[in-house]
Write an enzyme that holds these catalytic residues in place. Structure first.
Site, mmCIF file in Angstrom:
data_model
loop_
_atom_site.group_PDB
_atom_site.id
_atom_site.type_symbol
_atom_site.label_atom_id
_atom_site.label_comp_id
_atom_site.label_asym_id
_atom_site.label_seq_id
_atom_site.Cartn_x
_atom_site.Cartn_y
_atom_site.Cartn_z
ATOM 1 N N HIS A 1 40.085 32.643 46.433
ATOM 2 C CA HIS A 1 39.156 31.550 47.068
ATOM 3 C C HIS A 1 38.000 32.509 47.748
ATOM 4 C CE1 HIS A 1 37.867 28.471 50.076
ATOM 5 N NE2 HIS A 1 38.284 27.788 48.995
ATOM 6 N N ASP B 1 47.502 33.971 51.476
ATOM 7 C CA ASP B 1 46.689 32.511 51.599
ATOM 8 C C ASP B 1 47.557 31.595 51.064
ATOM 9 O OD1 ASP B 1 45.286 30.225 51.001
ATOM 10 O OD2 ASP B 1 43.778 31.421 50.018
ATOM 11 N N GLN C 1 47.326 26.647 48.950
ATOM 12 C CA GLN C 1 47.646 25.726 47.890
ATOM 13 C C GLN C 1 49.078 25.786 47.532
ATOM 14 O OE1 GLN C 1 45.590 23.746 46.324
ATOM 15 N NE2 GLN C 1 43.586 24.290 46.942
ATOM 16 N N LYS D 1 45.305 19.746 53.772
ATOM 17 C CA LYS D 1 45.777 19.829 52.223
ATOM 18 C C LYS D 1 47.517 19.549 52.142
ATOM 19 C CE LYS D 1 42.812 23.589 50.993
ATOM 20 N NZ LYS D 1 41.589 22.975 50.260
ATOM 21 N N CYS E 1 35.069 27.175 44.686
ATOM 22 C CA CYS E 1 34.871 28.334 45.808
ATOM 23 C C CYS E 1 35.582 29.673 45.296
ATOM 24 C CB CYS E 1 35.378 28.255 47.022
ATOM 25 S SG CYS E 1 34.665 26.756 48.003
HETATM 26 N N1 PMP Z 1 42.178 29.465 49.638
HETATM 27 C C1 PMP Z 1 42.624 28.452 48.810
HETATM 28 C C2 PMP Z 1 43.315 29.079 47.511
HETATM 29 C C3 PMP Z 1 42.028 27.111 48.719
HETATM 30 O O1 PMP Z 1 42.231 26.277 47.561
HETATM 31 C C4 PMP Z 1 41.391 26.794 49.780
HETATM 32 C C5 PMP Z 1 40.882 25.300 49.897
HETATM 33 N N2 PMP Z 1 40.258 24.948 48.627
HETATM 34 C C6 PMP Z 1 41.239 27.728 50.811
HETATM 35 C C7 PMP Z 1 41.722 29.013 50.968
HETATM 36 C C8 PMP Z 1 40.397 27.190 52.081
HETATM 37 O O2 PMP Z 1 40.899 26.321 52.846
HETATM 38 P P1 PMP Z 1 40.145 25.324 53.769
HETATM 39 O O3 PMP Z 1 39.027 25.033 53.405
HETATM 40 O O4 PMP Z 1 40.958 24.415 54.445
HETATM 41 O O5 PMP Z 1 39.869 26.469 54.908
#
Ligand code: PMP
Length: 410
Positions: free
Chosen positions: A121, A199, A202, A225, A365
């Site tokens: 991401h 990270d 997910q 999430k 993203c």
């Molecule tokens: N890493 C991953 C794998 C994600 O899916 C996301 C959210 N789509 C993020 C980081 C970023 O999360 P946040 O927008 O809550 O900071």
């Protein structure tokens, strides 16, 4: 797990769109918040609100208690050693920025390597681009096998390079849906002293996390999430690393003493939590953790597996659907990214939205991953425990017609 009872906790799922009950399949972006979470926050705001760690009055004390006890719940939730290792942030993104700025930019030197994967991401990618630019380190990638969505051994060997000082990757990809088994990768990195940043955005909503068992150095996740309010995230880090790191933000409550020209910093975790804390967020996070724990990850995963299996089976019968990443339900953690041949993902989403179905479209993203896979953009259906098989059937039924709506004959 009583799905009918659970769904009563989510009145938002009763929303009607053009005469259809909403089908919320955008849980990978954010989940819905159940009433016990909403009520916990309302109760805190209504009866206990104050500025924590400042003042001796009743509400300063109740806010401090709510905030400090929330750390115990989060520590236990991810099985950290100490509450000192739990830092609140706004979200995964801020947690990863904290690591990159306060650890990466102060520890990396010219010629060091930062190793990430092509499936990251942007929050775990752009951050490291910046750290590389600032320090002269090299940003290197582990590439996935385009067919299987997994890392070939040849690629994983990059971790063994002693120039790698930081290995950072998502435990579960928000596009491929694959869980990358982190432990062997962490072991390899640690064998030559590299630190590992996981990270968990997910993974945490879907599976039990044990940071001690994983032995990762940093772990980031977002409350929103996993049924919590937006605006609260967590950074776990090993105490010895946090101890030697510079604070990310300067200000109130992160200090011990302040002179005109110098400051000494507070003990962990306050050192990394400058400014008035988001107590409402912490209260909501605790309620969300308790909600998830009451259902239990076994039941959560079983329900998600059912939904993913049914959805993949249905999609495989539609010849114009291309599934991104593995096609085996065992390898999908609650989400399926896909393309509809000849139809732009935004059109797919618009058509679905008119039928009351919420899915995500775009790069999610993860633009470099899309480029690598030769895909411009994609659609993504992502599930959570409150979704039903009937919703999957309705989704598949409408997906079947998307090409017809766009004027194709099939
Ligand atoms: N890493 C991953 C794998 C994600 O899916 C996301 C959210 N789509 C993020 C980081 C970023 O999360 P946040 O927008 O809550 O900071």
């Amino acid at each position: 797990m009583n799905l009918d009872l659970i769904r009563k906790d989510f009145p938002i799922l009763e929303t009607q769109v053009n005469g259809h009950q909403i089908v919320y399949f955008d849980n990978g972006a954010t989940t819905q918040r159940p009433l016990p979470v909403v009520n916990a926050v309302v109760d805190y705001v209504t009866h206990q609100n104050g500025n924590p760690h400042r003042g001796a009055h009743i509400f300063a004390i109740s806010a401090s208690e709510a905030y400090d006890t929330s750390k115990e719940v989060v520590r236990d939730f991810i099985h950290a050693r100490s509450e000192k290792e739990i830092i609140y942030t706004r979200n995964t993104t801020e947690s990863l920025n904290l690591v990159s700025r306060s650890y990466g930019e102060t520890h990396l030197k010219k010629g060091d390597h930062i190793l990430i994967t092509i499936a990251e991401h942007h929050s775990n990618l752009v951050t490291w681009q910046r750290a590389a630019e600032k320090t002269g380190a090299v940003l290197d990638y582990i590439y996935i096998d385009k067919e299987t969505g997994h890392f070939p051994e040849e690629e994983l060997k990059k971790i063994n390079d002693p120039r790698v000082k930081i290995l950072a990757f998502a435990q579960v990809s928000n596009v491929l849906g694959v869980e990358f088994d982190p432990k062997p990768l962490i072991k390899r990195a640690h064998a030559h002293g590299a630190v590992v940043v996981l990270d968990g955005a997910q993974s945490t909503p879907h599976k039990q996390i044990d940071v001690q068992d994983l032995d990762c150095d940093f772990f980031a996740f977002s409350g929103h999430k996993m049924c919590s309010m937006g605006g609260i995230g967590v950074l776990y880090a090993k105490e010895e690393l946090l101890d030697e790191m510079e604070p990310f933000l300067m200000g109130g409550d992160m200090i011990e003493t302040v002179e005109e020209q110098t400051t000494t910093f507070a003990e962990l975790p306050a050192k990394f939590e400058a400014g008035t804390q988001y107590v409402e967020g912490a209260v909501g996070l605790v309620a969300a953790i308790k909600y998830i724990q009451a259902i239990g990850y076994d039941d959560i995963r079983a329900q998600e597996r059912k939904l993913v299996t049914r959805c993949l089976e249905g999609m495989k019968k539609l010849p114009f659907i291309q599934i991104i990443g593995p096609k085996n339900p065992e390898e999908k953690e609650g989400l399926i990214a896909f393309e509809v041949e000849g139809v732009h993902p935004h059109d797919v989403a618009q058509i679905m939205s008119a039928e009351g179905i919420c899915i995500r479209t775009g790069h999610h993203c993860a633009e470099p991953l899309h480029h690598y896979l030769g895909v411009n953009a994609s659609c993504r259906a992502s599930f959570y425990f409150y979704n039903t098989e009937e919703e999957v059937d309705y989704f598949l039924d409408k997906l079947k017609d998307v090409r017809k709506v766009m004027g194709y004959d099939d």
